[in-house]
Write an enzyme that holds these catalytic residues in place. Sequence first.
Site, PDB file in Angstrom:
ATOM      1  N   GLY A 108      -8.844  -1.472  -0.738  1.00  0.00           N
ATOM      2  CA  GLY A 108      -8.028  -2.651  -1.017  1.00  0.00           C
ATOM      3  C   GLY A 108      -8.369  -3.355  -2.309  1.00  0.00           C
ATOM      4  CE1 TYR A 134       4.251  -3.650   1.296  1.00  0.00           C
ATOM      5  CE2 TYR A 134       3.686  -2.392  -0.663  1.00  0.00           C
ATOM      6  CZ  TYR A 134       3.796  -2.493   0.713  1.00  0.00           C
ATOM      7  OH  TYR A 134       3.455  -1.423   1.495  1.00  0.00           O
ATOM      8  CE1 TYR A 178      -0.876   3.503  -0.831  1.00  0.00           C
ATOM      9  CE2 TYR A 178      -1.861   2.224  -2.605  1.00  0.00           C
ATOM     10  CZ  TYR A 178      -1.968   2.864  -1.389  1.00  0.00           C
ATOM     11  OH  TYR A 178      -3.169   2.871  -0.716  1.00  0.00           O
ATOM     12  CB  CYS A 209      24.142   1.863  -2.667  1.00  0.00           C
ATOM     13  SG  CYS A 209      25.008   3.106  -3.658  1.00  0.00           S
ATOM     14  CD  GLU A 210      19.896  -0.716   0.313  1.00  0.00           C
ATOM     15  OE1 GLU A 210      19.832  -1.918   0.615  1.00  0.00           O
ATOM     16  OE2 GLU A 210      20.275   0.179   1.100  1.00  0.00           O
TER      17      GLU A 210
END
Length: 444
Positions: free
Chosen positions: A259, A344, A401, A371-372
């Site tokens: 992390g 995020y 990621y 398409c978003e």
Amino acid sequence: MTTVHEPAVPAALADLSVWPASTTESGPGHLAVGGVRLAELADRFGTPVYVLDEAEVRHRCRTYRDAFPDAEVLYAAKAFLCRAMVRWMDEEGLGLDVCSAGELELAVTAGFAPERMVLHGNAKSPRDLETALRLGVGRVVIDSPSEIARLAAAVGPSGSQKVMVRVVPGISAGGHEKIRTGTDGQKFGLSIADGYAQHAIARILDQPQLELTGLHCHLGSQITSVKPYLAAVRRMVGLMARLHEQHGLVLPELDLGGGHGIAYRPGEDALDLTSLARKVRAELADACASAGLPVPRLVIEPGRGIAGPAGIALYRVLSVKHSGETVFVAVDGGMSDNPRPALYGVRYAPRLIGRHSTAASARVTVVGRHCEAGDILAADAELPADVRPGDLLAVPVAGAYHLSMASGYNLVGRPPVVAVRDGLARLLVRRESMEDIRGRDVGL
């Protein structure tokens, strides 16, 4: 292989602080990474394309090894994994933290020793456990009570498997609520507060074929402060002390997870590894001395901290559209190759490459092709006001990621990965083709 012959001069450090250390200006408006011009890579491999600086990856591995010389450093494969990455980790002396049979099998087929791997997962499938046992994974991290009986049965009465227990220490840390995993009330691990962790450990001790080697915790992602890790050390050692009192148990390992936060844009905070290592070692020694316990071997699991800053994503601008006061710069990728902004709210700092612009900077929103409405790669980004279709944009800190979370949305195909080093470029992962996509569709 691609060789660059142009002499390179250092680029402005402040503007390129989140880029790989090898980044240089190879001419007005041109950037090179690892000695290879990014525009040349876009022309050769097409866009979108991920570029990975091998030297930067290796340097970050060595930085961790130097900061934690007595610890076991496991690369978190979920950040990004391919066979070349497996080989680099092996050559740099890191172990692997894997979360599935797929990650485990890829690493083993690339020649990585399974005993240097740890298998994670809050809901391990039968195939995950079967593969781990068949290939001889080093440790399995127990994440729920049901895994204890399942794993013990799979090992068999004459077998043996080293395990750890993932503990929830009740500490909130991380850059976004969706990536904070050290608090109670989420799907990972076993809580200290309600006694589930202690109960699970007692059950493991009743299984002679399971060898408990230590405790594990993971607080979350994008943590930029040392303090949460110090709090975790105190709570984990406190639990180890209670286990010693109750069971006479002395555990040789303590895994603090990963992390470790990195900067995605110039000026952002990143976790200070030198400070982290020094303070964690001191806190662990003090806590163990107070509890009368020997100091366990520390295990850490960086993923983003190794892969993230070593990667760059390249896109081609398809259109520039003005809507009210907003300028939308649409590119040929988007949330299918980087869902993180949509998930995020992550913010990036794209840069125009491939040509020199003298135009003043303008604030724009870089969007994807999907398409978003949430398909936004970089909100409030600064680009030259004359940005136009055909231009190339480079997005740094794209090594973690991105491809690992890429999807098949709109069937556009996942981008390739190209490694650069010493003026040479080589393909690591090819672009997903329409033949690949059609080949999986067996409905006719």
